[in-house]
Design an enzyme around this catalytic site. Sequence first.
Site, short mmCIF file in Angstrom:
data_model
loop_
_atom_site.label_atom_id
_atom_site.label_comp_id
_atom_site.label_asym_id
_atom_site.label_seq_id
_atom_site.Cartn_x
_atom_site.Cartn_y
_atom_site.Cartn_z
N GLU A 21 0.82 -1.37 0.06
CA GLU A 21 -0.23 -0.03 0.10
C GLU A 21 0.77 1.20 0.01
OE1 GLU A 21 -2.94 0.44 3.35
OE2 GLU A 21 -3.77 2.01 2.19
N CYS A 26 -6.42 1.14 2.91
CA CYS A 26 -7.56 2.32 2.74
C CYS A 26 -7.41 3.17 1.57
CB CYS A 26 -7.28 3.13 3.99
SG CYS A 26 -7.85 2.11 5.43
N ASN A 55 -11.51 -2.91 0.05
CA ASN A 55 -10.58 -3.23 0.84
C ASN A 55 -10.99 -3.80 2.19
OD1 ASN A 55 -8.10 -3.24 2.42
ND2 ASN A 55 -8.85 -1.22 3.19
N GLU A 56 -11.37 -3.19 3.28
CA GLU A 56 -11.75 -3.76 4.48
C GLU A 56 -13.07 -3.27 5.05
OE1 GLU A 56 -8.22 -3.63 8.07
OE2 GLU A 56 -9.79 -1.61 7.53
O1 AHR Z 1 -2.40 -1.38 6.71
C1 AHR Z 1 -2.64 -0.11 7.27
C2 AHR Z 1 -4.31 0.02 7.14
O2 AHR Z 1 -4.66 -0.86 8.06
C3 AHR Z 1 -4.96 -0.46 5.88
O3 AHR Z 1 -4.74 0.60 4.64
C4 AHR Z 1 -6.04 -0.77 6.12
O4 AHR Z 1 -6.78 -1.73 5.31
C5 AHR Z 1 -6.11 -1.32 7.56
O5 AHR Z 1 -7.04 -0.51 8.29
#
Ligand code: AHR
Length: 615
Positions: free
Chosen positions: A7, A201, A332-333
């Site tokens: 990332e 993110c 993503n999450e």
């Molecule tokens: O790895 C840092 C962040 O942690 C990532 O962007 C996100 O997916 C998670 O909350």
Amino acid sequence: MWGVFFEDINFGADGGLYAELVKNRGFEFPDPLMGWTTISPSLARGVVTIRTDGPFAAGNPHYVRLQSDAKTPFGLSNEGFRGMGVRQGEAYDFSVEVRGVAGAPALTVQLYGGDGALLDATVLRGFTDGWRRYTATLHPHDTDPKARLAVLVTGAGTLDLDFVSLFPEKTWKNRPGGLRDDMVQALADLHPGFMRFPGGCIVEGSVLSRRYQWKHTIGPVESRPLLINRWNYEFLHRPTPDYFQSFGLGFFEFFQLCEDIGAQPLPIVNCGMACQFNSAELCPLDALGPFIQDALDLIEFANGPATRGWGAKRAAMGHPAPFGMRLLGVGNEQWGLEYFARYEKFARAIKDRYPEIALVSAAGPSPDDPRFHLAWQRLRALHADIVDEHSYALPDWFYANTHRYDHYDRGGPKVFMGEYAAQSIGVVSVKNRNNLDCALAEAAYLTGLERNADVVRMASYAPLFANTEAWQWTPDLIWVDSLRVLRTPSYYVQQLYARNRGDRVLPIALGGVAAADQRRVFASATLDVAARQVILKLVNAAPQAWAVAVSLAGIGEVTAGTITVLSSDGLDDQNTMADPGRVAPRTRAFAPARPEFDLVLPAHSFSVVRVGLAP
Ligand code: AHR
């Protein structure tokens, strides 16, 4: 099974993997002169203006006009990404777009060390009244981690400048405008089976207009529109006002990198949801069309024929052959009902056209909360392929969860442990350290993933990179400064797993260890069929050495192998730029006479034992 997750956080791309040394090369930051300083020695007289009329590239609308009255050279100097790292004996490619406006001045290009000493210089001349690219090569006569680059109008007159760039000639595979060789080498040395990118993110964006859009990251670099990085402003305790995404490392380069290091690409696309830690903005379900189309077009960009559509764009960038992408992440999450509704629409459209693509779906940010359990319930009902679990937790969580997957449903979706890292203090604490304690907890946890490789298909540590001078999140797998790369104890755990990956999981039993103590010894076993070797992974998290008796039941005769041990004097030990090898694996030959043998597991250690099988 063992991969990496990249990332653009902690200056992972700009100021990291992307080898460009000039920050804000196109004057496109909201403060167009951020990173630049006017060089105005006492006798110099001149004017600096930012303009947008008649730019050299529409996607890069701002440029700088330098007007000098020529008492002495006048212009700008760039600070790089917290300093430019340059090496004596290496060549650096300078380039700039220039348009002559008035007079016939020259442009002096100078590279300075952090102490102000001139490292090299060159002079460019003969500018016309149309934009043209000018190039030169600089050879610094000293190594310096904090160099600066100056561009100075020399002689009376006015010049327009844009896209001021400086790259090391020595990049990964010597590609012009490429990636930092030493950082990619660190990735290649991990032998990752896959690479998840570009986030995290940043895929989501704090609002949808700031989401990551892969189509904005391909084609000529000057037409890739700059975007503010959400890690620029995410943590008030770690503000990074100069953090932007130039997308010099874009989706073509990501795919190329995956191919270079033998990793399956796993791109993640925005699913119509902005980051739920920020605005949680939603694209209405009936307006998702363009988001889904972006995902379909991405598959065509990666895998489609070179003769048409998005495949032709890939071919035009220099890669006619398909990249062979087989995995795609939707969101993503994400968590909550809004996500499952959006995932379902994506899944239907993608599976209709590309049933061969395995989809990765999200289960939220926690490995065990109501959001997580709801995700599993819904995703199981939707027959999802692979569910992405995340865990940032204290080392104890990792020890306590080594049996997490022993009883997972074998008939449901597979697991991708997509983001995890042991936190020595706590999540988002700036005091977290990449110490041996965390690395051992991760190694222990991974025995559980390996033993359950039929259900846990993939795993990747997070985050991957951090710049020592511009990070937002710690711990991280690999730390870098402008000239050096530092491999953490956690890096070596990842590497030992990836380089000692068997093809078959072998059953293993731990016996004879008192129940209380057993919690501190963790093990898994696999078979490397081609190498004809049994691979044992053994973690001793206890403060005393353990003498263990190993019995490879049913194996037959054994031959020589190796033992590799990762350990150090204390659990707090870490690697530093000054002492990079403090916690590093050591390998020695090992030749048991029989399939029953004794081993000593040192205190606080992770051992990988390879034993050959007689033909
Ligand atoms: O790895 C840092 C962040 O942690 C990532 O962007 C996100 O997916 C998670 O909350």
